[in-house]
Design a protein around this motif. Structure first.
Motif, PDB file in Angstrom:
ATOM      1  N   ASP A 311       0.830  -1.205   0.000  1.00 46.41           N
ATOM      2  CA  ASP A 311       0.000   0.000   0.000  1.00 46.41           C
ATOM      3  C   ASP A 311       0.866   1.257   0.000  1.00 46.41           C
ATOM      4  N   ASP A 315       1.114   4.144  -2.953  1.00 44.76           N
ATOM      5  CA  ASP A 315       0.697   5.513  -2.636  1.00 44.76           C
ATOM      6  C   ASP A 315       1.260   5.876  -1.271  1.00 44.76           C
ATOM      7  N   LYS A 532       0.494   6.408   5.259  1.00 44.70           N
ATOM      8  CA  LYS A 532      -0.490   5.706   4.436  1.00 44.70           C
ATOM      9  C   LYS A 532      -1.361   4.841   5.352  1.00 44.70           C
TER      10      LYS A 532
END
Length: 744
Positions: A311, A315, A532
């Motif tokens: 993940d 991003d 994140k």
């Protein structure tokens, strides 16, 4: 640290009480009174409505409602000391009562009635003192009018107003009814530090006598007439529901009253109710339950960390801090230093297991519970029963350890659901195994740090990227409705959804993974921090010092690695990066002096760590030896700057407790996940620090005139790094995960 900012004319209101006396209440506009309260005496002749804070009766008894829970951190003494200081009484003469549920008692930092974030004294510092000072001023005025002299010719002392002209004195209780007719003064001067008699001086605990004599009422001590005992069998994976169960053998066991399924918000499983706790627990062993499939069947630590990394690679998420230009620094770097950290799930392991007593009746429900969030407990009970919020009274008890676990109230929901069905008083008690396996754990997380060096080999960049679950999603179902107590229950789901969407906008931002990283005190030319959000699917919650607990370890071990690369002393390296932070510099210099930095105890090496959490600076130096390939921490020297100290003994005790708590996590703490289930059960495999392992702890408090800041949690974050850095100094091994495990 934020402070409740309310016009005192709308906040404080004086009134008389039946039988004579003065009641200082909080009268904020727009706040409704719920079915909860502060004080009612035995015969009910003198009632204190739920917005009462301070009351003086005609018999000179002083009552104070504590709007924060006491779980060992000292709010019972600290908050009462603030009132006593300005009221000019001995804190021991004040009768303390735990607050019920009311929006008036909300924590201004979070918007709900919660004890957490080491905010209690910091937020109450001014307004609690003002309530005591205003009461004192009004009592002096009443005495002056009685004697027909000027208020300046009177003084308050030890519960009396004294006529300085002739020495005559009148007890507060005899003046209370007169004072209650006056308006609260618009100008409420507070004492200067030089005038303090209690604040910074008082070194006792007001709850100590109750606790050592066994008269303090914890949740697990609640006993009601006709009370039954309940236990609940839950799925190993929290998202599983009951498919079927066979209770025939359980129902045949001695003392069993009933066995039935519960299926409500935060209350899913099969309840066993009996006349005694042990009868319920023994019958539970005869229960057979089949569960529906879970979404977590294939979830493990390996898959969770792989998800975090994937993940974050796809991003980087939300940028939390962006000083300078980290991308340019990375592109032009002559060299980079990188490290990857994996932080485990951690259980709370509170001494008192989760428990709640509920008594459902035709017209409402009453609960007795050790909770850090009374209004959220009320929501949990409403969600799991037929009753609305206004029908549920919450009685808060002493808490045998909270550490953030008791902010979430699944155990309240279970007790409410069971009592609602039976319409009888029941006490629900979790076992230690249940408490360990079905905790709201501290989130696990993955971190990647990179430092850049320019052409002159100087460190000019710091990048910290991280991924992990946030705790907000796992408490918003209770928190959102608690903020809107007027909302009907059918709106709870909508409020939960709105709360998740409004996180960081209409609700506080969830900093549970990144706090302590975004506030890095060291001055680098280029500095970037990214987070994140990546939900592991495992239930997570607040844990003592939350994100600071892992970021203190991560940032302070990486700083030590950079100091070694620069061939600099770790203390001097840090000082060079604290150019404009006087309080951090003083804290670090003081700990180096007190620990005799550079001259460790015989057979030991030293490690240093500095961290700021909840507004408080803490520096620690650990002296560590290695025995049988295991670290043995001989001494921890701790220096704390928490602003103005209210109770020195409490500060020292909280630093000591935080160090023990942090050392437990550093040496032993780890919840492992396999097939969606926690693998640890009890203290045999989720070990706590033993007394023979406890180091010599020396705490030094920096004298300060600054606003008070938190002390319940800041002792935890620096500890693991100080110990790890000491081991690295001895062995050369660096640590990128916890608990600390030495290479063989």
């Amino acid at each position: 640290m934020a402070e409740l900012n309310v016009n005192r004319r709308t906040f404080l209101k004086a009134s008389s009480v039946a039988g004579g006396g003065l009641m200082m209440t909080m009268a904020l506009p727009g706040c409704s009174t719920l079915k909860n309260g502060g004080i009612n005496d035995n015969n009910g002749s003198q009632g204190w409505d739920s917005n009462a804070w301070l009351r003086i009766d005609s018999d000179n008894t002083i009552h104070f409602v504590l709007d924060r829970t006491e779980m060992g951190q000292g709010t019972y003494t600290g908050m009462t000391s603030l009132v006593a200081e300005e009221l000019e009484v001995d804190p021991e003469t004040i009768q303390v009562h735990f607050a019920g549920v009311n929006p008036l008692y909300r924590n201004a930092a979070y918007g709900v009635q919660v004890t957490g974030g080491s905010t209690s004294v910091a937020l109450a510092w001014k307004i609690i003192r003002e309530s005591g000072a205003a009461t004192r001023i009004m009592l002096i005025k009443a005495a002056a009018n009685t004697w027909n002299i000027s208020p300046e010719q009177c003084r308050a002392e030890q519960g009396y107003v004294i006529n300085t002209l002739n020495g005559e004195k009148i007890p507060y209780g005899h003046l209370a009814n007169i004072a209650a007719t006056y308006s609260v003064p618009s100008d409420i001067p507070l004492k200067k530090k030089s005038e303090f008699k209690v604040i910074g001086q008082y070194n006792k605990r007001l709850d100590a006598a109750q606790k050592v004599t066994g008269t303090a009422d914890f949740g697990i001590d609640t006993d009601l007439p006709g009370m039954l005992y309940a236990v609940v069998t839950r799925a190993g994976r929290w998202d599983s529901e009951v498919k079927s169960f066979d209770a025939s053998k359980a129902k045949a066991m001695p003392g069993v009253v009933d066995v039935f399924e519960i299926n409500a918000q935060a209350a899913v499983g099969v309840a066993v109710v009996a006349k005694t706790y042990w009868q319920a627990r023994k019958a539970q062993q005869q229960l057979t339950v089949e569960w529906h499939n879970s979404q977590l069947n294939n979830v493990s630590d390996e898959s969770i960390f792989a998800q975090y990394q994937a993940d974050m690679a796809a991003d980087p998420g939300k940028n939390l801090r962006d000083d300078g230009d980290i991308n340019t620094a990375l592109e032009s770097a002559a060299e980079t230093i990188s490290a990857e950290y994996k932080m485990p799930f951690l259980a709370h392991a509170t001494l008192e297991p989760q428990n709640c007593t509920a008594w459902a009746k035709k017209d409402g429900m009453e609960i007795w519970v050790p909770t850090q969030s009374p209004d959220m407990a009320q929501v949990a009970a409403a969600h799991a029963s037929r009753y609305s919020l206004s029908d549920i009274k919450v009685n808060v008890t002493f808490i045998g350890g909270g550490f953030g676990r008791r902010i979430t109230n699944d155990y309240v929901a279970e007790a409410a659901a069971i009592s609602d069905r039976l319409q009888q008083p029941i006490k629900l008690i979790w076992s230690r195994e249940e408490d360990t396996k079905r905790d709201f754990y501290r989130p696990s997380s993955y971190h990647r740090l990179t430092a850049t060096l320019n052409q002159q080999s100087e460190i000019n960049g710091w990048q910290h990227q991280m991924a992990g679950s946030g705790v907000f999603d796992y408490l918003v179902a209770e928190a959102a409705p608690a903020q809107y107590p007027f909302a009907p229950k059918f709106m709870y789901g909508m409020l939960e959804s709105a709360g998740k969407l409004g996180e960081g906008i209409i609700a506080p931002a969830d900093a549970s993974i990144y706090e302590g990283a975004d506030g890095l005190p060291y001055e680098f030319e280029n500095l970037s921090v990214d987070y994140k959000k990546s939900d592991s699917g495992i239930m997570v919650g607040n844990w003592r010092s939350v994100g600071y607990s892992h970021n203190g370890f991560i940032t302070e071990t990486f700083i030590d690695q950079l100091a070694a690369q620069q061939q600099q002393d770790p203390v001097q390296f840090r000082l060079g990066l604290l150019k404009s932070n006087a309080r951090a510099t003083q804290t670090l210099k003081t700990v180096a002096e007190k620990a005799n930095w550079g001259n460790p105890l015989p057979g030991c090496t030293q490690g240093v760590s500095l961290h700021k959490s909840f507004g408080t600076w803490v520096a620690q130096i650990a002296d560590v030896a290695i025995q049988a390939n295991r670290p043995l921490v001989k001494r921890v020297v701790c220096v704390v700057d928490c602003g103005q100290v209210v109770n020195p003994d409490t500060v020292e005790a909280q630093m000591e407790g935080g160090i023990i708590f942090g050392l437990t996590a550093a040496l032993y703490g780890k919840i492992t996940i396999k097939d969606g289930e926690a693998q640890q059960n009890n203290f045999y495999d989720y070990q706590l620090l033993r007394i023979n392992e406890s180091p010599d702890i020396q705490v030094h408090i920096i004298d300060s005139d600054e606003h008070p800041t938190g002390v319940g949690e800041p002792g935890v974050p620096p500890l693991a790094a100080a110990v790890a850095n000491a081991i690295t100094s001895k062995t050369g091994q660096r640590f990128y995960s916890l608990p600390l495990e030495l290479n063989s």
